[in-house]
Design an enzyme around this catalytic site. Structure first.
Site: not given
Length: 436
Positions: A7, A331, A373
């Site tokens: 726990k 991005h 890109s």
């Protein structure tokens, strides 16, 4: 907990339940820390020593009650410390300030101090039997009379004892109760019988919240998150929708940081002044310098270091990578095991190919470089200062300063190909329909 883990090793706010308790004990300045564990619980002992390397570990071989657990640390008690504070590893919200308050009545002559709280529903809790401001006894719920069960001042579990008499009191514990156990709570009545006085310190019910199942674990997470959010906002952080932001116990947020909704901070995050973190970002093991922008939908993994005014945009993942001042990764990009120089620009869809199935390799992108890109940078590799990488390239060799590197097939144009293709396709379709 219905779990393979003990726990106290379950986590809230990025730290084990035990870790929260031991952090409070350390903060209050305990000279010596003793941890009582069950048999074969080396994992709990390791966690304790990760937090307090000097902690003494004692094993309670039989479960004979709270008093028996404390007496398992007899060796520590025999050293007659100034004060003894007994805390429970499944009560993670207790603060160092409350532990310090527990000591104050001891300095004024009390032998025992109980931590109490006013319970909304006292069922199941031990009751404080008071005479004025003196604590006469703590009655366990199973042993309490109907009149005593109407008392709402309840036992929070934690207790402080004056070190010179602690062992004398604890050695007189007996099992004359409903559960046939050695109750630590009996220390109060024993102290009174020995001519000592006991006192009470009051805490909030929230602070003494214990954990016995997953629902209580979730409740503790909610309460500690509310505490952490409040501390952040008081220190000058804007949380646009506080209830949707999840912080770690060690999250450091500077002034004028803005955190938009649905952001998660894992352990080890430092955010300097003036940073904005946009929605749905996840950060862990990360340092973000002043003025940077993160997200939305950014993931910063351990070892990410984002420089001043740098930009990490949507659907960008960064791991073990330094991003220089003013660099932009706007991005759809993965950067792992890399360094990106100041003012470099990394185009959408770029990835560093840093792993070959056996080892990790680094990519160095120097100041002012421009990576087009949809490029793949196969590490180990260096992209020089001011260099350009053409879009859609697979780069496997170092690129010199200010050079242009292209690593793709040459484009071929066939005039009127599309018209011929459509005419043939239509004719074939027409012929097939006639056969049917």
């Amino acid at each position: 907990m219905k779990s393979n883990r003990p726990k106290v090793l379950h986590e809230i706010a990025g730290r084990s339940v035990l870790g929260h308790v031991m952090a409070a004990v350390t903060k209050v300045g305990a000279a010596e820390v003793s941890v009582v564990v069950g048999p074969d619980r080396d994992d709990v002992a390791r966690e304790a020593r990760n937090i307090v390397p000097s902690a003494h570990i004692f094993v309670q071989r039989e479960r004979l009650g709270t008093g028996h657990a404390v007496l398992s640390a007899r060796e520590a008690l025999e050293r007659r410390p100034d004060d003894v504070i007994v805390v429970y590893a499944d009560t993670p919200l207790v603060t160092a300030e409350t532990l310090a308050r527990l000591r104050e009545p001891l300095a004024k002559g009390a032998a025992v101090v109980g931590l109490g709280f006013e319970a909304r529903d006292p069922t199941g809790y031990g009751r404080f039997i008071m005479l004025g401001d003196e604590l006469l006894d703590i009655r366990e719920h199973k042993d309490a009379s109907e009149e005593e069960r109407r008392i709402t001042l309840c036992n929070g579990g934690l207790m402080a004892l004056r070190g010179d008499v602690a062992l004398d009191i604890l050695d007189q514990l007996e099992t004359k109760n409903a559960q046939k156990e050695y109750y630590l709570t009996d220390a109060v009545s024993i102290a009174r019988r020995l001519g000592h006085r006991s006192a009470v310190v009051i805490a909030s019910e929230e602070e003494v919240h214990g954990i016995n199942d997953r629902a209580q674990l979730a409740a503790a997470e909610r309460m500690i998150q509310e505490r952490l959010r409040q501390e952040a906002m008081v220190s000058g952080v804007t949380l646009v929708a506080p209830e949707t932001v999840f912080l770690s116990h060690d999250t450091q947020l500077g002034r004028d940081v803005v955190v938009e909704p649905h952001v998660v901070f894992g352990p080890g995050v430092t955010i300097e002044d003036g940073v904005i973190i946009h929605s749905f970002s996840h950060l862990e093991g990360t340092h973000v310098a002043s003025g940077a922008g993160i997200g939305p939908y950014a993931r910063l993994r351990p070892g990410a270091s984002i420089g001043p005014r740098a930009k990490v945009g949507n659907f960008v993942e960064i791991k073990n990578t330094e991003l220089g001042a003013g660099a932009k990764v706007s991005h759809l990009t993965y950067l792992g095991d890399a360094s990106v120089g100041a003012d470099a620009n990394i185009g959408a869809g770029t990835i560093t190919c840093n792993y070959d199935g056996f080892g990790k390799y680094r990519t160095e992108i120097q100041d002012g470089a421009f990576v087009g890109s949809n490029s793949s940078l196969v590490a180990p590799i260096t992209i020089g200062k001011g260099a350009f990488v053409g879009s859609g390239s697979v780069i496997t060799e170092n690129v010199p300063d200010n050079a242009l590197s292209l690593g793709r097939g040459r484009q071929v144009i066939k005039e009127d190909w599309a018209t011929e293709f459509r005419d043939k396709a239509k004719a074939a379709k027409h012929q097939s329909a006639k056969k049917v």
